[in-house]
Design an enzyme around this catalytic site. Structure first.
Site, mmCIF file in Angstrom:
data_model
loop_
_atom_site.group_PDB
_atom_site.id
_atom_site.type_symbol
_atom_site.label_atom_id
_atom_site.label_comp_id
_atom_site.label_asym_id
_atom_site.label_seq_id
_atom_site.Cartn_x
_atom_site.Cartn_y
_atom_site.Cartn_z
ATOM 1 N N LYS A 22 7.002 -6.488 13.688
ATOM 2 C CA LYS A 22 5.567 -6.249 13.565
ATOM 3 C C LYS A 22 5.313 -5.223 12.468
ATOM 4 O O LYS A 22 5.994 -4.204 12.387
ATOM 5 C CB LYS A 22 4.993 -5.720 14.879
ATOM 6 N N SER A 78 -5.334 -0.271 20.865
ATOM 7 C CA SER A 78 -5.105 0.111 19.471
ATOM 8 C C SER A 78 -5.547 -1.003 18.530
ATOM 9 O O SER A 78 -6.116 -0.737 17.469
ATOM 10 C CB SER A 78 -3.623 0.421 19.236
#
Length: 157
Positions: free
Chosen positions: A41, A127
């Protein structure tokens, strides 16, 4: 010493994360806030930036240690003699996934997972949502600590 870990990607850390960390810090002698590195990621903030933001935002608790770790969370727990993982749950949908993880972690090493319900004020907060809203110019100042807000403004300028 009673020790626990609060893991996450913290990209970036939010008031919801800090709520769980702060509550855990009242229950444990030492709380390890561990930024789990997922090389597949691409985060908005680098590992170093996230660790520094977490340190700055958790300094007030006094018994929080901040680390970054790449690998299985249970391996981190074994390396640091941590018997408990503390996770915040926002909704029932979080529980389904987190229960599977808790059972796997316990089966692998005997580490226990404790679930804390998120403060309803932060039940929608993630987030990812913070980054998306901030990217489009939305005001997220009430969702993140000041150091994170400043970092977001610099990063997205």
């Amino acid at each position: 010493m009673r020790r626990a870990v609060c893991p996450g990607s913290f990209d970036p850390i939010t008031h919801g994360h800090l709520d769980i960390i702060g509550r855990a810090s009242k229950l444990y002698d030492v709380v390890h806030v561990t930024m789990m590195i997922n090389k597949s990621k691409q985060g908005l903030f680098s590992t170093e930036e996230r660790v520094e933001l977490i340190r700055e935002c958790t300094r007030e608790f006094g018994n929080v240690r901040v680390d970054a770790f790449h690998g299985l969370l249970v391996d981190y727990c074994k390396q640091h003699d941590i018997p408990a993982i503390v996770k915040g749950l926002r909704a029932v949908s979080d529980f389904d996934y987190e229960l599977q993880m808790a059972q796997m972690n316990n089966g692998l090493t005997g580490v226990e997972t404790l679930f804390m319900p998120t403060n309803p004020t932060y039940s929608f907060l993630s987030s990812s949502l913070v980054k998306e809203v901030a990217t489009w110019g939305g005001d997220v100042s009430h969702l993140v600590p000041d150091p994170v807000m400043r970092a977001l403004e610099r990063k997205l300028a």
